[in-house]
Design a protein around this motif. Structure first.
Motif, PDB file in Angstrom:
ATOM      1  N   VAL A 253       0.727  -1.264   0.066  1.00  0.00           N
ATOM      2  CA  VAL A 253      -0.133  -0.027   0.286  1.00  0.00           C
ATOM      3  C   VAL A 253       1.166   1.044  -0.386  1.00  0.00           C
ATOM      4  O   VAL A 253       1.728   1.536   0.965  1.00  0.00           O
ATOM      5  N   LEU A 254       0.541   1.831  -0.748  1.00  0.00           N
ATOM      6  CA  LEU A 254       1.588   3.283  -0.934  1.00  0.00           C
ATOM      7  C   LEU A 254       0.700   4.258  -1.074  1.00  0.00           C
ATOM      8  O   LEU A 254       0.142   4.800  -1.202  1.00  0.00           O
ATOM      9  N   GLY A 255       1.149   5.115  -0.199  1.00  0.00           N
ATOM     10  CA  GLY A 255       0.665   6.652   0.061  1.00  0.00           C
ATOM     11  C   GLY A 255       1.767   7.307   0.713  1.00  0.00           C
ATOM     12  O   GLY A 255       2.820   7.749  -0.054  1.00  0.00           O
ATOM     13  N   GLU A 256       0.812   8.744   0.540  1.00  0.00           N
ATOM     14  CA  GLU A 256       2.117   9.645   0.915  1.00  0.00           C
ATOM     15  C   GLU A 256       2.861   9.964   1.815  1.00  0.00           C
ATOM     16  O   GLU A 256       2.026   9.289   2.981  1.00  0.00           O
TER      17      GLU A 256
ATOM     18  N   ARG B  49       0.357  -7.384  -4.173  1.00  0.00           N
ATOM     19  CA  ARG B  49      -1.479  -6.866  -4.753  1.00  0.00           C
ATOM     20  C   ARG B  49      -0.832  -5.377  -4.235  1.00  0.00           C
ATOM     21  O   ARG B  49      -0.734  -4.739  -3.564  1.00  0.00           O
ATOM     22  N   PHE B  50      -0.738  -4.795  -5.719  1.00  0.00           N
ATOM     23  CA  PHE B  50      -0.364  -3.114  -5.676  1.00  0.00           C
ATOM     24  C   PHE B  50      -2.010  -1.775  -5.186  1.00  0.00           C
ATOM     25  O   PHE B  50      -2.228  -2.206  -6.183  1.00  0.00           O
TER      26      PHE B  50
ATOM     27  N   PRO C 154      -1.139  -0.564 -10.039  1.00  0.00           N
ATOM     28  CA  PRO C 154      -1.628   0.197  -8.661  1.00  0.00           C
ATOM     29  C   PRO C 154      -2.835   0.151  -9.277  1.00  0.00           C
ATOM     30  O   PRO C 154      -4.422   0.809 -10.111  1.00  0.00           O
ATOM     31  N   TYR C 155      -3.942  -0.479  -7.542  1.00  0.00           N
ATOM     32  CA  TYR C 155      -5.179   0.557  -8.281  1.00  0.00           C
ATOM     33  C   TYR C 155      -5.482   1.725  -7.340  1.00  0.00           C
ATOM     34  O   TYR C 155      -4.870   0.927  -5.577  1.00  0.00           O
ATOM     35  N   PHE C 156      -5.515   2.487  -7.725  1.00  0.00           N
ATOM     36  CA  PHE C 156      -5.971   3.638  -7.020  1.00  0.00           C
ATOM     37  C   PHE C 156      -7.540   4.059  -6.381  1.00  0.00           C
ATOM     38  O   PHE C 156      -8.267   3.657  -7.084  1.00  0.00           O
ATOM     39  N   VAL C 157      -7.409   3.999  -4.991  1.00  0.00           N
ATOM     40  CA  VAL C 157      -8.911   4.412  -4.568  1.00  0.00           C
ATOM     41  C   VAL C 157      -9.067   5.972  -4.063  1.00  0.00           C
ATOM     42  O   VAL C 157     -10.493   5.565  -4.300  1.00  0.00           O
ATOM     43  N   GLY C 158      -8.262   6.975  -4.011  1.00  0.00           N
ATOM     44  CA  GLY C 158      -8.604   8.237  -4.218  1.00  0.00           C
ATOM     45  C   GLY C 158      -9.418   8.852  -5.243  1.00  0.00           C
ATOM     46  O   GLY C 158      -9.111   8.168  -6.501  1.00  0.00           O
TER      47      GLY C 158
END
Length: 258
Positions: free
Chosen positions: A109-112, A133-134, A168-172
């Motif tokens: 999980v990639l965030g800021e 999973r990305f 990646p799957y972007f959620v925001g």
């Protein structure tokens, strides 16, 4: 409504924002302040907004970190993740019962974060190649700082995608998933809700795809000229959120929708 560029600009109040929040609160109109920034928890953001003069309860703050945690909880409850991010993201994942680990996680999980680590990015790449999973909290490529633009989640996600060949799957935002989860938290329906934002490519697009009417303010990223380049249009364009003071009950006067 979006936060940066709508209510505040680099931690300074945008004139009129306090009056709009006060009107909504007095009328008991449900609202959410949204941000794609996953660094801060709602408690942190409430404290930051209070310093600018905005009184927004924690329950009215919705971040991409919270939306990401809600999504992961719906997909793989009680899972595990290797996280690149800060307290806003790690706290949200802990609160849904996720385990944070560097070994064989279900997700990367990639965030800021203010300081992206080459070592952490390299480890994320290896985990993704090995089958993790990305997920990324948002696609924003750059963000503002006092010194100028800084690389944000979308830019680092592109680096990892290039190295792994895995998207990646972007959620925001602009994923309407973030808007729909926000609607559920409000107990609201899209037909009775509007989105106020300063970016065509995230705020207006996510509002449109979630079935909301939209208002573009010109105190942030998009201008009247750049807005015209998109194949979709906001329901209304205003100079600033100050234009809604005294009109929060009727933000779409006759003749302005198009």
């Amino acid at each position: 409504m979006d936060m940066d560029g709508v209510l505040v600009h680099e931690e300074h109040l945008i004139p009129g924002a306090d009056a709009v929040i006060a009107e909504l609160t007095a009328a008991e109109t449900p609202f959410l302040v949204l941000t794609n920034n996953s660094i801060y928890t709602p408690r942190d953001l409430r404290a930051r907004l209070l310093r600018t003069g905005l009184d927004v309860p924690e329950s009215s703050i919705w971040t991409s970190a919270l939306a990401t945690a809600k999504f992961l909880d719906s997909q793989r409850p009680g899972g595990s993740a290797f996280v690149i991010g800060e307290a806003g993201l790690t706290t949200a994942l802990h609160e849904i019962g996720y385990t944070l680990t560097e070994r064989d996680p279900d997700y990367v999980v990639l965030g800021e974060t203010r300081t992206y680590s080459v070592a952490a990015i390299t480890h994320a790449i290896r985990l993704i190649v090995d089958g993790a999973r990305f997920i990324a909290t948002n696609p924003d490529a750059a963000g503002p700082s006092r010194e100028g633009l800084t690389p944000a989640t979308g830019a680092v996600a592109a680096l990892i995608e290039k190295a792994t060949g895995r998207s990646p799957y972007f959620v925001g935002k602009p994923n309407p998933l973030m808007m729909r989860s926000g609607l559920r938290s409000l107990g609201a329906h899209s037909e009775d809700t509007l989105m106020i934002g300063d970016r065509m490519d995230t705020d207006m697009l996510s509002g449109l795809e979630a079935g909301l009417r939209t208002i573009l303010v010109l105190t942030g990223i998009s201008t009247r000229e750049t807005a015209e380049r998109y194949p979709f249009r906001p329901t209304r364009v205003i100079d600033s959120i100050a234009d809604l003071v005294g009109h929060t009950k009727d933000p779409f006067p006759a003749g302005v929708e198009g």
